[in-house]
Write a protein that holds these residues in place. Structure first.
Motif, PDB file in Angstrom:
ATOM      1  N   GLY A  44     -25.838   4.859 -23.783  1.00  0.00           N
ATOM      2  CA  GLY A  44     -26.181   5.884 -22.665  1.00  0.00           C
ATOM      3  C   GLY A  44     -27.303   5.230 -21.666  1.00  0.00           C
ATOM      4  N   VAL A  45     -27.679   4.220 -21.827  1.00  0.00           N
ATOM      5  CA  VAL A  45     -28.818   3.604 -20.629  1.00  0.00           C
ATOM      6  C   VAL A  45     -27.799   3.394 -19.378  1.00  0.00           C
ATOM      7  CG1 VAL A  45     -29.504   1.220 -20.702  1.00  0.00           C
ATOM      8  CG2 VAL A  45     -29.628   2.820 -22.542  1.00  0.00           C
ATOM      9  N   ALA A  46     -28.722   3.859 -18.430  1.00  0.00           N
ATOM     10  CA  ALA A  46     -28.353   3.597 -17.374  1.00  0.00           C
ATOM     11  C   ALA A  46     -27.943   1.789 -16.512  1.00  0.00           C
ATOM     12  CB  ALA A  46     -28.851   4.575 -16.317  1.00  0.00           C
TER      13      ALA A  46
ATOM     14  N   LYS B  97     -36.288  17.094  -3.889  1.00  0.00           N
ATOM     15  CA  LYS B  97     -37.265  16.659  -3.874  1.00  0.00           C
ATOM     16  C   LYS B  97     -36.643  15.237  -4.728  1.00  0.00           C
ATOM     17  CE  LYS B  97     -40.289  18.785  -1.508  1.00  0.00           C
ATOM     18  NZ  LYS B  97     -39.641  18.904  -0.680  1.00  0.00           N
ATOM     19  N   THR B  98     -35.479  15.342  -6.020  1.00  0.00           N
ATOM     20  CA  THR B  98     -35.279  14.219  -6.210  1.00  0.00           C
ATOM     21  C   THR B  98     -34.435  13.236  -5.958  1.00  0.00           C
ATOM     22  OG1 THR B  98     -35.934  15.533  -8.797  1.00  0.00           O
ATOM     23  CG2 THR B  98     -34.642  13.402  -8.703  1.00  0.00           C
ATOM     24  N   ARG B  99     -35.005  12.174  -5.703  1.00  0.00           N
ATOM     25  CA  ARG B  99     -33.807  11.007  -4.344  1.00  0.00           C
ATOM     26  C   ARG B  99     -34.298   9.875  -4.612  1.00  0.00           C
ATOM     27  NH1 ARG B  99     -38.028  13.371   0.366  1.00  0.00           N
ATOM     28  NH2 ARG B  99     -37.226  15.786   0.396  1.00  0.00           N
ATOM     29  N   PHE B 100     -32.366   9.526  -4.675  1.00  0.00           N
ATOM     30  CA  PHE B 100     -32.215   8.027  -4.665  1.00  0.00           C
ATOM     31  C   PHE B 100     -31.729   7.365  -3.841  1.00  0.00           C
ATOM     32  CE2 PHE B 100     -31.492  10.712  -8.560  1.00  0.00           C
ATOM     33  CZ  PHE B 100     -32.358  10.286  -9.966  1.00  0.00           C
ATOM     34  N   LYS B 117     -21.918   3.280  -2.355  1.00  0.00           N
ATOM     35  CA  LYS B 117     -23.327   2.554  -2.441  1.00  0.00           C
ATOM     36  C   LYS B 117     -23.807   4.235  -1.086  1.00  0.00           C
ATOM     37  CE  LYS B 117     -26.594  -0.956  -1.256  1.00  0.00           C
ATOM     38  NZ  LYS B 117     -26.141  -2.141  -0.419  1.00  0.00           N
ATOM     39  N   PHE B 118     -24.635   4.818  -2.027  1.00  0.00           N
ATOM     40  CA  PHE B 118     -24.861   5.883  -0.888  1.00  0.00           C
ATOM     41  C   PHE B 118     -25.840   5.492  -0.423  1.00  0.00           C
ATOM     42  CE2 PHE B 118     -23.376   6.720  -5.121  1.00  0.00           C
ATOM     43  CZ  PHE B 118     -22.182   7.974  -4.615  1.00  0.00           C
ATOM     44  N   ASP B 119     -26.701   5.408   0.982  1.00  0.00           N
ATOM     45  CA  ASP B 119     -27.519   5.638   1.525  1.00  0.00           C
ATOM     46  C   ASP B 119     -29.094   6.486   0.458  1.00  0.00           C
ATOM     47  OD1 ASP B 119     -26.753   4.001   3.057  1.00  0.00           O
ATOM     48  OD2 ASP B 119     -26.256   6.127   4.483  1.00  0.00           O
ATOM     49  N   VAL B 120     -28.611   7.420   0.530  1.00  0.00           N
ATOM     50  CA  VAL B 120     -29.143   8.340  -0.751  1.00  0.00           C
ATOM     51  C   VAL B 120     -28.938   9.324  -0.924  1.00  0.00           C
ATOM     52  CG1 VAL B 120     -30.940  10.068  -1.122  1.00  0.00           C
ATOM     53  CG2 VAL B 120     -31.237   8.476   1.588  1.00  0.00           C
ATOM     54  N   VAL B 121     -29.220   9.544  -2.307  1.00  0.00           N
ATOM     55  CA  VAL B 121     -28.582  11.211  -3.063  1.00  0.00           C
ATOM     56  C   VAL B 121     -29.512  11.850  -3.672  1.00  0.00           C
ATOM     57  CG1 VAL B 121     -27.176  11.786  -5.313  1.00  0.00           C
ATOM     58  CG2 VAL B 121     -26.821   9.906  -4.209  1.00  0.00           C
ATOM     59  N   ALA B 122     -29.369  13.215  -3.316  1.00  0.00           N
ATOM     60  CA  ALA B 122     -30.752  13.899  -3.414  1.00  0.00           C
ATOM     61  C   ALA B 122     -30.333  14.830  -4.714  1.00  0.00           C
ATOM     62  CB  ALA B 122     -31.384  14.907  -2.322  1.00  0.00           C
ATOM     63  N   SER B 162     -23.815  11.894 -13.670  1.00  0.00           N
ATOM     64  CA  SER B 162     -24.704  12.273 -14.934  1.00  0.00           C
ATOM     65  C   SER B 162     -26.328  11.528 -15.120  1.00  0.00           C
ATOM     66  CB  SER B 162     -24.007  12.429 -16.202  1.00  0.00           C
ATOM     67  OG  SER B 162     -23.336  10.956 -16.659  1.00  0.00           O
ATOM     68  N   HIS B 163     -26.294  10.123 -14.719  1.00  0.00           N
ATOM     69  CA  HIS B 163     -26.903   9.753 -15.199  1.00  0.00           C
ATOM     70  C   HIS B 163     -28.840   9.905 -14.243  1.00  0.00           C
ATOM     71  CE1 HIS B 163     -26.211   5.934 -12.917  1.00  0.00           C
ATOM     72  NE2 HIS B 163     -27.131   5.904 -12.922  1.00  0.00           N
ATOM     73  N   LEU B 164     -27.873  10.432 -13.138  1.00  0.00           N
ATOM     74  CA  LEU B 164     -28.818  10.661 -12.166  1.00  0.00           C
ATOM     75  C   LEU B 164     -29.542  12.448 -11.942  1.00  0.00           C
ATOM     76  CD1 LEU B 164     -27.322   9.377  -8.887  1.00  0.00           C
ATOM     77  CD2 LEU B 164     -28.741   8.052 -10.199  1.00  0.00           C
ATOM     78  N   ASN B 165     -28.271  12.664 -13.426  1.00  0.00           N
ATOM     79  CA  ASN B 165     -29.108  13.709 -13.090  1.00  0.00           C
ATOM     80  C   ASN B 165     -29.344  14.574 -14.420  1.00  0.00           C
ATOM     81  OD1 ASN B 165     -29.161  16.556 -12.278  1.00  0.00           O
ATOM     82  ND2 ASN B 165     -27.025  17.532 -12.623  1.00  0.00           N
ATOM     83  N   LYS B 166     -30.017  13.783 -15.290  1.00  0.00           N
ATOM     84  CA  LYS B 166     -30.366  13.646 -16.429  1.00  0.00           C
ATOM     85  C   LYS B 166     -29.803  13.919 -17.337  1.00  0.00           C
ATOM     86  CE  LYS B 166     -34.905  15.642 -14.996  1.00  0.00           C
ATOM     87  NZ  LYS B 166     -35.140  16.975 -14.423  1.00  0.00           N
ATOM     88  N   GLY B 167     -28.794  13.582 -17.736  1.00  0.00           N
ATOM     89  CA  GLY B 167     -27.734  13.421 -18.361  1.00  0.00           C
ATOM     90  C   GLY B 167     -26.892  14.604 -18.216  1.00  0.00           C
ATOM     91  N   GLN B 168     -27.318  15.626 -17.170  1.00  0.00           N
ATOM     92  CA  GLN B 168     -26.100  16.454 -16.969  1.00  0.00           C
ATOM     93  C   GLN B 168     -25.009  16.010 -15.855  1.00  0.00           C
ATOM     94  OE1 GLN B 168     -26.760  19.289 -18.841  1.00  0.00           O
ATOM     95  NE2 GLN B 168     -28.106  18.195 -20.022  1.00  0.00           N
ATOM     96  N   THR B 169     -23.426  16.883 -16.043  1.00  0.00           N
ATOM     97  CA  THR B 169     -22.707  16.074 -15.258  1.00  0.00           C
ATOM     98  C   THR B 169     -22.655  16.833 -13.704  1.00  0.00           C
ATOM     99  OG1 THR B 169     -21.315  16.226 -17.174  1.00  0.00           O
ATOM    100  CG2 THR B 169     -20.293  17.049 -14.935  1.00  0.00           C
TER     101      THR B 169
END
Lengths: 698, 273
Positions: A44-46, B97-100, B117-122, B162-169
């Motif tokens: 599960g590691v990114a 507020k959570t921006r990648f 490749k995203f410029d930004v994902v929030a 999902s990994h950008l969303n704390k593991g949630q889909t």
């Protein structure tokens, strides 16, 4: 490949630990590390929180390829970096945070990142006049390009070992015990390095050494950039740390306590990049910062016969000899050929390679031909012989001058004709040569005939002005027609406002040279060379014009290529090389690619080059290392010990990257006609005598 | 099978295939470089690309926490300065507020992989993908809707974010793709997403990959005017001159794919030392 027990431990050990993994080449360290990366991802590691850090970019290729092939569902591509690429990225992103503190004259301007060719250019342009005016280096007899490389090398070592660049000469002189002249050379090297650095600071130019310095000494000490890296990469895989430098090791010392997991991989008995600042001793000290220590000892590459050969060679090189496996025979792992002359050795190698490929069905990619150096003559002779035997082959050298490539020469010659205002003449031979490459089916004899008539006063004149009809017929009207298209295009271009050189090349390539019935139309390799030349010219213009907006960069670029100042290695070429072909390379290049093969051919085993470090009169990799004790002197005994260690590491390192057999090619007389009696040959002879005695005894 | 086993698709490579199969073959399968000009005004074109790259970098730096006034001091290009001011004014409007920034996601696509490749994902209640555009013209909405970038970005985020969303889909209904136009005072064109579109896109993408992998040949596009802006035109006997930048500006076109022009940083570092 099935993982052995210790490899599995590496792969599956707790994901919240730091591991120090060591072992000699071929024990499966990288394979185990790749498996660990897969396990991390599966748990599960990114993927983009894993950083694979390596001393040179090519060493990360196995990681990327294995992960792409593995079908592990990843959330991103694996990130790989070198200290150089990290420094570049970080300086590029965070420069505004340090711009006011680094002593640059124009802190509000953006930095200009210098490639090697731009470093060479600015050395030639600004430092060379000073060198000539003050007669610096008057007793040094190496080429200017190598001279500049070593001046820059000293600055790089200062950055990577982390000492004050003002103390380069002082350090070198304190260890020197020979004639006084060498001391002057070190002083000249210091003055030149200072001049170059001052020029960089004046113009916001960042060579490699300044990029590393800004990263390690400034950005890494700031909260924001450090947090950015540490938060982004929580899992570190650091391969070949013995080939990396103290700057990288120091960053790791700070980083290890903060990462969630780390795997540091140490290749025992290596350190091949020492002349580039690698420090295996410093690397090994990282072991004590790791929570888990694993050592791999089982060979996964060498056959038992090759292991026996390794053992015998180690004995002959006065190194600790590992025990040979039962029922193994070193003689089965080698083929030794004693030739009188150099060409006979090349024939011998080519015939044996052809036999392996054509009779035994060996994949050509499983064969390498190695020599301590790879001069053009040897490369050409080998490739010619292999081509005659229909064996696909490729060669790789660390650098290649673009002007040596026919397509590049053609473009440069046509540029000179199309820009008479530069006043850079092109010879009739070059023009004839350019016409043969530009126009399909144009041979050199007819091209020369045409050029002798139509090239006058540095201008190409119309085909129809050839008054002798027989000559026109001999050249043919078809070729004459196409010559006219090219000439008229150049003529029209001259009437217009000149374009920057790279734009000129693109236009010429697109509108004429790559059109049907012209020379580049179906020649994909020529198009690749043209693309490389255009990239090089564009980057030159873009950077130089930002530093000196009013300078006409086009003639400057052409003059520099003509002088041989500008040469570049394009990684793109390296990646695109024909994979299923025999590799011809200098021994170190092969070693550093870290890819084992089934068969190795060592040529020129009599050469002293196998045991000698590179001649670097302006620098010294051992004295400028972190391990050097201040006040010590470099003695002859040190040189002898280093040469022995160099040879042993090189020879044993090569053997450990071989699966089946090593062919040892010797010629009594080398390429230059001198007798060959190097240390490697002595070791091979001593091994062969011992094996023969043992056989007789049995 | 035409594709190597480690092939990674991107929106640009898929778009190239849809536009011209031969172009895809030359560029991605044969990896053949063909350095002809794309447009007649090469220097103006290059200047625009540099400006675009600079603007993207400034936004990246800002999102990493470098203060705006520190960054502004370092801008020398007037257009870029105006774009950056516009961004500061409205670029992040209603963004979670959570921006990648500058994030790459890769997901499996059939036997291969697909990268975005995203410029930004929030990410918050909504998941907004922002793509900064510095082009002179805002293209038609219906043209943009069909673009592979619009399709792939939303699909990849739904499938692999999902990994950008704390593991949630991330549910398709949460996703919005937003093109933001710097030259037009930050005007935006947005595309929402839902499960139905997700299913359709998945089927279409898989079909496309299958078609690429199995087709016996890669024909030239029938849309000949497109060849004016393709560097391979001479290789394909589709013309001599590059198209004009004026025409380029009037067409429904996109920013040039900046990834094609990025400096190979490893190359710099390796050569340097």
């Amino acid at each position: 490949m099935r993982l052995l027990k210790d490899q599995q431990r590496v792969a599956k050990e707790h994901f919240d630990t730091t591991i120090f993994l060591e072992g000699i080449a071929g024990t499966g360290k990288t394979t185990a590390a790749i498996e660990r990366v897969k396990q991390l991802i599966r748990s599960g590691v990114a993927t983009d929180s894993i950083l694979v850090l390596v001393p040179q970019a090519a060493l990360a290729i196995p990681y990327r390829e294995a992960l792409r092939r593995s079908r592990v569902a990843t959330g991103g591509d694996i990130h790989t970096a070198t200290i150089g690429s990290l420094a570049y990225q970080m300086v590029d992103l965070f420069f505004p945070l340090i711009a006011d503190d680094i002593g640059f004259e124009n802190p509000l301007d953006r930095p200009h990142f210098l490639s090697l060719e731009l470093v060479q250019y600015y050395m030639t342009r600004f430092v060379e006049p000073e060198i000539e005016a003050h007669d610096y280096f008057n007793s040094v007899t190496i080429s200017r390009s190598r001279l500049y490389t070593q001046i820059v090398d000293n600055l790089n070592k200062a950055a990577l070992v982390r000492f004050d660049p003002q103390t380069i000469a002082e350090r070198l002189k304190s260890a020197w015990r020979g004639d006084v002249e060498q001391g002057y050379i070190y002083d000249d090297a210091q003055i030149s390095a200072n001049l170059f650095r001052e020029m960089c600071v004046r113009n916001n130019m960042l060579d490699f050494s300044l990029q590393v310095t800004l990263f390690v000494e400034f950005l890494w000490k700031l909260e924001q950039p450090r947090r950015y890296l540490m938060q982004q990469y929580k899992h570190l895989i650091v391969d070949n740390i013995e080939e990396d430098t103290p700057a990288t090791h120091d960053i790791l010392r700070d980083w290890l306590p903060h990462c969630e997991s780390a795997l540091l991989i140490y290749d025992s008995e290596s350190g091949y990049r020492r002349f580039l600042g690698a420090d295996p001793v410093d690397a090994y000290q990282l072991k004590k910062l790791c929570q888990t220590h694993i050592k791999l000892t089982k060979h996964r590459v060498m056959s038992s016969d090759i292991q026996a050969f390794q053992s015998e060679m180690a004995r002959s090189l006065n190194q600790p000899a590992p025990k040979s496996p039962k029922n193994s025979d070193a003689r089965e792992a080698i083929v030794y050929a004693d030739n009188r002359y150099h060409p006979q050795m090349i024939d011998w190698a080519a015939e044996n390679i052809a036999s392996l490929v054509h009779s035994e069905g060996v994949n050509p990619a499983e064969i390498v031909v190695l020599a301590p150096y790879l001069p053009d003559a040897l490369r050409f002779a080998l490739q010619t012989r292999l081509n005659e035997h229909s064996v696909p082959n490729r060669s790789h050298r660390p650098s290649r001058a673009l002007r040596e490539e026919p397509a590049a020469r053609t473009l440069l010659t046509l540029a000179k004709i199309a820009h008479p205002q530069w006043n850079i003449p092109a010879s009739k031979y070059d023009i004839a040569y350019a016409l043969t490459a530009s126009i399909a089916q144009f041979d050199l004899v007819r091209a020369r005939l045409l050029v002798d008539i139509v090239y006058r006063n540095r201008q190409l004149h119309p085909f129809e002005q050839i008054s002798n009809e027989k000559v026109q017929e001999r050249i043919t009207f078809d070729l004459g027609n196409r010559y006219e298209q090219l000439r008229q295009w150049v003529d029209a271009y001259i009437q217009d406002e000149p374009l920057p050189l790279d734009a000129f090349f693109s236009k010429l390539f697109g509108e004429i040279l790559s059109q049907p019935s012209f020379g580049f139309h179906d020649r994909y390799e020529a198009a690749n060379t043209a693309a490389n030349l255009i990239d090089s010219a564009r980057r030159f213009r873009q950077t130089v014009n930002k530093i000196e907006p009013h300078l006409d960069t086009s003639p400057e670029y052409v003059a520099m290529v003509d002088k041989g100042v500008i040469a570049n290695l394009y990684i793109r070429d390296w990646q695109l090389e024909k994979r299923d072909s025999v590799l011809i390379a200098p021994a170190y290049t092969f070693l550093l690619s870290n890819q084992p093969v089934e068969y190795q051919f060592w040529l020129n085993v009599g050469s002293s080059g196998w045991a000698q470090r590179v001649n670097q009169p302006l620098t010294h990799p051992y004295v400028l290392s972190r391990q050097w004790t201040e006040g010590r002197r470099w003695e002859d005994a040190d040189e002898v010990a280093v040469n022995q260690e160099t040879l042993a590491n090189l020879a044993l390192g090569l053997i450990r990257r071989c699966r089946k057999k090593v062919y040892l090619g010797f010629s009594e007389f080398g390429e230059q006609g001198y007798e060959q009696r190097g240390t490697l040959l002595m070791a091979v002879h001593s091994m062969l005598r011992r094996l023969r005695r043992e056989e007789e005894h049995v | 099978m035409n594709l190597p086993e480690d092939f990674v698709f991107s929106p640009s490579s898929l778009q190239d295939y849809v536009d011209c199969p031969r172009r895809f073959q030359l560029k991605y399968l044969q990896r053949q470089r063909w350095p002809a000009a794309e447009v007649d005004e090469m220097l103006e074109f290059e200047k625009r690309m540099e400006q675009g790259q600079r603007f993207h970098q400034l936004v990246h730096q800002h999102l990493l926490g470098i203060p705006a006034d520190t960054l502004t001091k370092h801008i020398s290009d007037e257009s870029v300065r105006q774009w950056f001011e516009t961004y500061l004014k409205n670029g992040l409007t209603d963004m979670p507020k959570t921006r990648f920034p500058e994030r790459t996601l890769t997901i499996p696509l059939g036997k291969y992989a697909l990268l975005a490749k995203f410029d930004v994902v929030a990410i918050g209640d909504k998941a907004i993908i922002i793509d900064w555009k510095t082009s002179r013209k805002i293209p038609r909405r219906e043209w943009l809707a069909k673009k592979l970038q619009t399709i792939v970005y939303r699909y990849v985020l739904a499938k692999g974010g999902s990994h950008l969303n704390k593991g949630q889909t991330i549910e398709p209904e949460q996703i919005e793709m937003r093109y933001w136009y710097a030259e037009h005072d930050g005007a935006t064109l947005s595309f929402t997403y839902d499960k139905e579109q997700f299913a359709t896109h998945e089927a279409n993408l898989l079909h496309l990959v299958d078609e690429i992998d199995s087709r016996p040949d890669f024909p030239l596009t029938e849309d000949m005017p497109r060849c004016r802006f393709c560097t391979y035109r001479s290789l394909c006997d589709r013309g001599t001159q590059a198209g004009s930048l004026v025409d380029w500006d009037t067409m429904d076109t996109d920013d040039v794919d900046l990834a094609d022009f990025e400096i190979d940083i490893d190359q710099i570092a390796e050569i340097e030392f």
